[in-house]
Scaffold this motif. Sequence first.
Motif, short mmCIF file in Angstrom:
data_model
loop_
_atom_site.label_atom_id
_atom_site.label_comp_id
_atom_site.label_asym_id
_atom_site.label_seq_id
_atom_site.Cartn_x
_atom_site.Cartn_y
_atom_site.Cartn_z
N UNK A 104 0.60 -1.71 0.16
CA UNK A 104 0.00 -0.20 0.00
C UNK A 104 0.88 1.24 0.34
N UNK A 105 1.79 1.70 0.91
CA UNK A 105 2.62 2.61 0.70
C UNK A 105 3.74 2.64 -1.08
N UNK A 106 3.70 1.36 -1.39
CA UNK A 106 3.75 1.77 -3.38
C UNK A 106 2.69 2.60 -3.99
N UNK A 107 1.71 2.37 -3.42
CA UNK A 107 0.46 2.72 -4.07
C UNK A 107 0.32 4.13 -3.59
N UNK A 108 0.84 4.41 -2.11
CA UNK A 108 0.56 6.02 -1.76
C UNK A 108 1.09 6.94 -3.02
N UNK A 109 2.87 5.95 -2.39
CA UNK A 109 3.99 6.87 -3.56
C UNK A 109 3.47 7.23 -4.94
N UNK A 110 2.85 6.24 -5.44
CA UNK A 110 2.78 6.42 -6.91
C UNK A 110 1.30 6.83 -7.05
N UNK A 111 0.39 7.15 -6.43
CA UNK A 111 -0.52 8.20 -6.31
C UNK A 111 -0.06 9.49 -6.58
N UNK A 112 0.96 9.65 -5.74
CA UNK A 112 1.72 10.87 -6.03
C UNK A 112 2.33 11.63 -6.64
N UNK A 113 2.54 10.76 -6.92
CA UNK A 113 3.61 10.76 -8.07
C UNK A 113 2.90 11.33 -9.61
N UNK A 114 2.01 10.09 -10.01
CA UNK A 114 1.38 10.24 -10.97
C UNK A 114 0.60 11.68 -11.19
N UNK A 115 -0.03 12.04 -9.71
CA UNK A 115 -0.95 13.06 -9.38
C UNK A 115 0.12 14.56 -9.80
#
Length: 477
Positions: A104-115
């Motif tokens: 889930x922490x990877x997902x949070x990071x990816x969400x931020x980077x992509x946003x």
Amino acid sequence: MKNNIGVIGLSVMGKNLAFNFADNGYKVSIFNRTIAVVDTVKREYAGENIYPTYSLKEFVGSLEKPRRVFIMVKSGQPVDSMIQQLLDYVEEGDIIIDGGNSYFKDTTRRTKELSERGINFIGAGISGGEEGARFGPAIMPGGKKEAYDYVSEMFERISAKAYGEPCCRYISENGAGHYVKMVHNGIEYADMQLISEAYWILKNLGGMDNKEMQEVFKAWNKSELESYLIEITSNILGEKDGDDYLLDKILDKASQKGTGKWTNLEAINLGVDISVITSALNARFMSNLKDERKIGEKLFGESLGIYNGQFKSIDTSTIDRELLVRLVKNSLYISKIVAYAQGFKLLLSAQKEYGWKLNFSEIAKIFRGGCIIRAKFLNDISDAFLKDGDIDNLIFTDIFSEEIRERMDDFRDLMSRVVALGIPANAMNSALGYIYSYSNGNSSANLIQAQRDYFGAHTFERIDKEGVYHNEWNNEN
Ligand code: NBP
């Protein structure tokens, strides 16, 4: 005309999800790193909605806007690598979905980077394995709600249905969907371990053979214990291998893919007791020490009457089987309630820690279909959270506190027997210990505080007056 969605990663899960979308009338572009797989997968699907593509450029170009790109590759670095490559082709407003078992922490990071690049990212926990992916998985999507709205109809349509409702609900921001999937997997470990302990007790304390136990599990599957795992256990117990039962020939070493480990590490990070789930993980570790267990049997088995793995001290002919089955059933049910309560307690802490807004009643509903942990009593869990939304612990709800109180005498009776006889049932014992800890407003932690103050001047609070105190402890007492 462009296609509605694209799936990248055509192994077991991706391929079957692509077929599921296609079955539901969506036009699906497919792509895979190893290109040869694309045509093989196309040939496997008899219908018309699967469109092979042979480069990422062609794949992205084949999709209607905003584009929906569903990544179903191995979790970890492959997901980052695939996102990185996609960035050359996707545009602002497009939606990338990661349906794998990502941390889930990877997902949070990816969400931020992509946003930051204007790309919407959805981390969707998907449960149900191959069969679920093909005919209806449970889906736990996390990310921006507005992004989810672009895919909600498609997701709900392909998902499993339970009691007429889709097993797919928006969870919350960023990594929340993958978090819920992680907790689901932890509960799954606990559920499996508790059932295997019930089986072991019936076999060794009750002297029941596989056929008799199969009947018991069949009956349980028509009760409050009704669930997928109870159902498959009854089928497993009846499976023959020649004249013998296959189960009796399977080596008692349990494997794992590591998803239960994340749940436990996270519980430690947030300071949440998920002892039943932890016991289940420990039981898998211990199961793999087969050779060491044999050494241990030589050293300690005799005092417990255990020879060649058999409990010789137990005279099963004197056991009241009807009573035993009732004790095991009630113990299993309470333990199961505790395992789910611990999972939901972890979710409660996570929501505070990560700023999510989780709807526990709806999460319980998602688990009712498609998932390995699907079970009838999830209806009660959903109702309990609906009625007592702000409750600290599932075991405090009217429904489940009553269920526990009614069965507690049987649970204590059984646990005292198995402990005395040397039958390991550590997950059930953890559940009992959890309820005991919750059954008394007082605990022994006063002594811990005194010890901490004694050796480290860590201070303590008092029950007779306000404030924080340190004592000059007398070494001569
Ligand atoms: P796997 O997890 O075995 O992954 C295989 C796929 O990943 C193949 O398409 C492979 O392409 C691709 N891939 C790899 Br490996 N490295 C890549 C890279 N660097 N770049 C691009 N693609 C790469 O597949 P799965 O069992 O279908 O599972 C997919 C996801 O779903 C995983 O996260 C898994 O944990 C999760 N999941 C699985 C199940 C289940 O029952 N299997 C259930 C629920 C969730 P290739 O063909 O070129 O090697």
